[in-house]
Design a protein around this motif. Structure first.
Motif, PDB file in Angstrom:
ATOM      1  N   PHE A 102       0.738  -1.608   0.105  1.00  0.00           N
ATOM      2  CA  PHE A 102      -0.415   0.056  -0.461  1.00  0.00           C
ATOM      3  C   PHE A 102       0.743   1.744  -0.070  1.00  0.00           C
ATOM      4  N   GLY A 103       0.054   2.319  -0.502  1.00  0.00           N
ATOM      5  CA  GLY A 103       1.258   3.527  -1.110  1.00  0.00           C
ATOM      6  C   GLY A 103       0.628   4.223   0.893  1.00  0.00           C
ATOM      7  N   TYR A 104       1.570   4.968   1.369  1.00  0.00           N
ATOM      8  CA  TYR A 104       1.070   5.438   2.574  1.00  0.00           C
ATOM      9  C   TYR A 104       0.259   6.389   3.060  1.00  0.00           C
ATOM     10  N   ALA A 105      -1.124   6.072   3.561  1.00  0.00           N
ATOM     11  CA  ALA A 105      -1.719   7.517   3.558  1.00  0.00           C
ATOM     12  C   ALA A 105      -1.146   8.294   4.432  1.00  0.00           C
ATOM     13  N   HIS A 106      -0.874   9.163   4.313  1.00  0.00           N
ATOM     14  CA  HIS A 106      -0.733  10.397   5.821  1.00  0.00           C
ATOM     15  C   HIS A 106      -2.126  11.647   5.589  1.00  0.00           C
ATOM     16  N   VAL A 107      -3.332  11.103   6.376  1.00  0.00           N
ATOM     17  CA  VAL A 107      -4.315  11.812   7.105  1.00  0.00           C
ATOM     18  C   VAL A 107      -3.764  12.136   8.416  1.00  0.00           C
ATOM     19  N   PRO A 108      -3.178  13.339   8.725  1.00  0.00           N
ATOM     20  CA  PRO A 108      -3.530  13.881   9.721  1.00  0.00           C
ATOM     21  C   PRO A 108      -4.165  14.170  10.576  1.00  0.00           C
ATOM     22  N   TRP A 109      -5.116  14.450   9.814  1.00  0.00           N
ATOM     23  CA  TRP A 109      -6.708  15.603  10.469  1.00  0.00           C
ATOM     24  C   TRP A 109      -7.956  14.618  10.129  1.00  0.00           C
ATOM     25  N   MET A 110      -7.331  12.819  10.488  1.00  0.00           N
ATOM     26  CA  MET A 110      -7.768  12.053  10.334  1.00  0.00           C
ATOM     27  C   MET A 110      -7.694  11.311  12.086  1.00  0.00           C
ATOM     28  N   LYS A 111      -6.143  11.388  11.763  1.00  0.00           N
ATOM     29  CA  LYS A 111      -5.367  10.164  13.019  1.00  0.00           C
ATOM     30  C   LYS A 111      -3.903  11.016  13.417  1.00  0.00           C
ATOM     31  N   SER A 112      -4.566  11.588  14.763  1.00  0.00           N
ATOM     32  CA  SER A 112      -3.542  12.555  15.767  1.00  0.00           C
ATOM     33  C   SER A 112      -2.330  12.058  15.131  1.00  0.00           C
ATOM     34  N   ARG A 113      -2.143  10.782  15.803  1.00  0.00           N
ATOM     35  CA  ARG A 113      -0.667   9.687  15.832  1.00  0.00           C
ATOM     36  C   ARG A 113      -0.019   9.959  14.820  1.00  0.00           C
TER      37      ARG A 113
ATOM     38  N   MET B 117       8.982   4.537  -6.324  1.00  0.00           N
ATOM     39  CA  MET B 117       8.513   3.286  -5.545  1.00  0.00           C
ATOM     40  C   MET B 117       7.525   2.290  -5.656  1.00  0.00           C
ATOM     41  N   ALA B 118       6.495   2.418  -6.215  1.00  0.00           N
ATOM     42  CA  ALA B 118       5.068   1.789  -6.589  1.00  0.00           C
ATOM     43  C   ALA B 118       5.311   0.944  -8.387  1.00  0.00           C
ATOM     44  N   ASP B 119       6.323   1.530  -8.802  1.00  0.00           N
ATOM     45  CA  ASP B 119       6.501   0.733  -9.660  1.00  0.00           C
ATOM     46  C   ASP B 119       7.898  -0.465  -9.740  1.00  0.00           C
ATOM     47  N   LEU B 120       8.463   0.040  -8.475  1.00  0.00           N
ATOM     48  CA  LEU B 120       9.600  -0.463  -8.050  1.00  0.00           C
ATOM     49  C   LEU B 120       9.096  -1.853  -7.381  1.00  0.00           C
ATOM     50  N   VAL B 121       7.758  -1.912  -6.979  1.00  0.00           N
ATOM     51  CA  VAL B 121       8.191  -2.656  -6.457  1.00  0.00           C
ATOM     52  C   VAL B 121       6.989  -3.760  -6.992  1.00  0.00           C
ATOM     53  N   ALA B 122       6.586  -3.682  -8.141  1.00  0.00           N
ATOM     54  CA  ALA B 122       5.531  -3.969  -9.356  1.00  0.00           C
ATOM     55  C   ALA B 122       6.821  -5.060 -10.171  1.00  0.00           C
ATOM     56  N   GLU B 123       7.699  -4.306 -11.047  1.00  0.00           N
ATOM     57  CA  GLU B 123       8.490  -4.726 -11.057  1.00  0.00           C
ATOM     58  C   GLU B 123       8.875  -6.133 -10.406  1.00  0.00           C
ATOM     59  N   ARG B 124       9.505  -5.841  -8.979  1.00  0.00           N
ATOM     60  CA  ARG B 124      10.129  -6.663  -8.416  1.00  0.00           C
ATOM     61  C   ARG B 124       9.586  -7.966  -8.239  1.00  0.00           C
ATOM     62  N   LEU B 125       7.991  -7.738  -7.737  1.00  0.00           N
ATOM     63  CA  LEU B 125       8.046  -8.654  -7.459  1.00  0.00           C
ATOM     64  C   LEU B 125       7.386  -9.595  -8.792  1.00  0.00           C
ATOM     65  N   VAL B 126       6.584  -9.055  -9.864  1.00  0.00           N
ATOM     66  CA  VAL B 126       6.601 -10.202 -11.257  1.00  0.00           C
ATOM     67  C   VAL B 126       7.330 -10.180 -11.795  1.00  0.00           C
TER      68      VAL B 126
END
Length: 452
Positions: free
Chosen positions: A238-249, A267-276
């Motif tokens: 998963f791509g990190y979801a930065h939503v500090p307005w929802m999760k104060s941590r 990074m998304a491309d790298l993951v796909a290339e390596r795993l495939v």
């Protein structure tokens, strides 16, 4: 697609929040006008009483700063015991509403379900089995924190019939782990997986995250080296979801250390290339599975589906969610339990379903939901066929999709007659393609995470 091509097409044009489309309408459209009475009536009216059961445990040993899940740190015995008993009572309430339910896949999520403890997990599982029949050959999966996974826990899970475990890794790099407050060694993770495999629980998933603070292409590549050596059945990345307005941590994360948009795309491309390259089939937007895994088989047959639990191989018409914040997907719409644990437990103790909000769906929602599901799962949708199934003229439907020409011009999709295809370049941005069919979505900053 590679990150360079995406940059040339202007990443900034797609730097906006969009839903993850685990449902349509999305949870942003849920409202308090849907309550326990609606929930009970919808359960009682199930035309096909088969369902996946999802159980949510909103507790962890400690909180990871990157996490946007509904969870809290809990280590005291009594609250954990009280929560397990609430789950048992909720099972009874559902059984009263739909006693003829046939349970397919059972999924334990969180939070960290293993934080409930082996004995309590087993107790709830036994009660579920006592109240409902189970479809033969169906799967039981549980999310596990490998840092707190001893031999006794593994043995108890195997005895309880768990067939698949999902282990959170996120990243093996020490600096990244420090930045997200989750220290987890390769050795600890490998030992946990070894215990499960020795106990007969042979189906293992690993969760990774890209776009984390201090993460680089080099560090992510090293994490992939280690993860691939483990050879799990599936990866969820998963791509990190930065939503500090929802999760104060998440406010504890230094935003200056987050990778920029070009880096995230790379990074998304790298993951796909390596795993495939390692032999995994690419499943939907963010999953990868070995060819023998049921998820890969379902994708190959065009039977992959998307739910609040992600991509699923089992074509069951409904999902029944149990626990605080759990969401049920029923033919009439969606319902969600109270997210606050105390409110959830109070409602269950009073003998009523803990439904706090939801949304009833109508014909237009169901049409758009099918289009979005096909795009998220298969990256193609036969709009003529789907529209005919819903009694709508495909020409008028297509004419109402205002953003479609821009997506075609940008090379994200192509239209062959009335069959819509997401291109290779458009695949990482499929959420934006789905957003074109979302009649509720208001562009701009909101409660959703970045679509890149």
């Amino acid at each position: 697609m590679d990150g360079t091509n995406l940059t040339r097409r202007s990443l900034a044009a797609y730097d906006r929040p969009v839903p993850r489309y685990t449902s349509y309408p999305t949870a942003a459209q849920f409202h308090a006008d849907v309550g326990p009475a609606d929930h009970r009536a919808w359960l009682a009216a199930l035309p096909d009483a088969r369902a996946t059961v999802y159980l949510h445990v909103p507790f962890c040993r400690q909180l990871c700063w990157y996490c946007a899940c509904n969870t809290s740190a809990m280590n005291r015995k009594q609250p954990l015991e009280d929560y397990a008993q609430a789950l048992i009572r909720e099972i009874d309430l559902v059984a009263d509403a739909v006693p003829h339910l046939l349970v397919g896949t059972i999924q334990w999520g969180g939070g960290t379900p293993s934080q409930l403890g082996a004995a309590r997990l087993a107790q709830v599982s036994r009660h579920l089995a006592a109240r409902f029949d189970r479809a033969s050959g169906s799967e039981t999966s549980v999310e596990v924190d490998p840092r707190y996974c001893d031999e006794a826990f593994v043995a108890a899970m195997a005895e309880a019939g768990v067939t698949r475990v999902s282990l959170g890794v996120q990243d093996f790099d020490i600096e990244v782990q420090e930045a997200i407050n989750r220290m987890q060694s390769v050795e600890v993770t490998g030992a946990a997986i070894g215990r499960f495999r020795e106990a007969g629980v042979r189906h293992v998933n690993i969760d990774l995250v890209y776009g984390l603070p201090r993460q680089t292409l080099d560090s992510l590549s090293r994490t992939l080296d280690v993860a691939l050596a483990i050879r799990p059945d599936r990866f969820a990345v998963f791509g990190y979801a930065h939503v500090p307005w929802m999760k104060s941590r998440q406010q504890l994360i230094d935003v200056s250390t987050l990778p920029g948009l070009p880096e995230r795309a790379a990074m998304a491309d790298l993951v796909a290339e390596r795993l495939v390259a390692a032999g995994y089939h690419r499943i939907g937007l963010d999953h990868f599975a070995l060819p023998t895994d049921p998820l890969a088989t379902a994708a190959g047959r065009g039977r992959l589906r998307r739910s609040f639990q992600g991509y699923v191989a089992e074509e069951l018409p409904s999902v029944i969610g149990l626990g605080a914040s759990a969401i049920s997907s029923l033919p009439q719409g969606f319902v969600q339990n109270a997210s606050d644990t105390k409110r959830y437990q109070s409602a269950i103790a009073a003998g009523i379903l803990a439904t706090e909000r939801g949304v009833a769906t109508h014909a237009a929602d169901r049409l758009r939901a099918e289009v979005i599901d096909r795009l998220m799962c298969n990256f193609t949708a036969d709009l003529d066929e789907i529209c005919r199934r819903h009694g709508v003229a495909s020409g008028s439907f297509l004419a109402g999709i205002a953003d479609l020409p821009a997506l075609i011009d940008d090379g994200l999709v192509r239209l062959d007659g009335e069959r819509l295809h997401v291109t290779d370049d458009g695949r990482p941005l499929v959420r934006f393609v789905c957003a074109a069919f979302d009649q509720y979505l208001a562009h701009g900053k909101g409660r959703h995470s970045s679509g890149i």
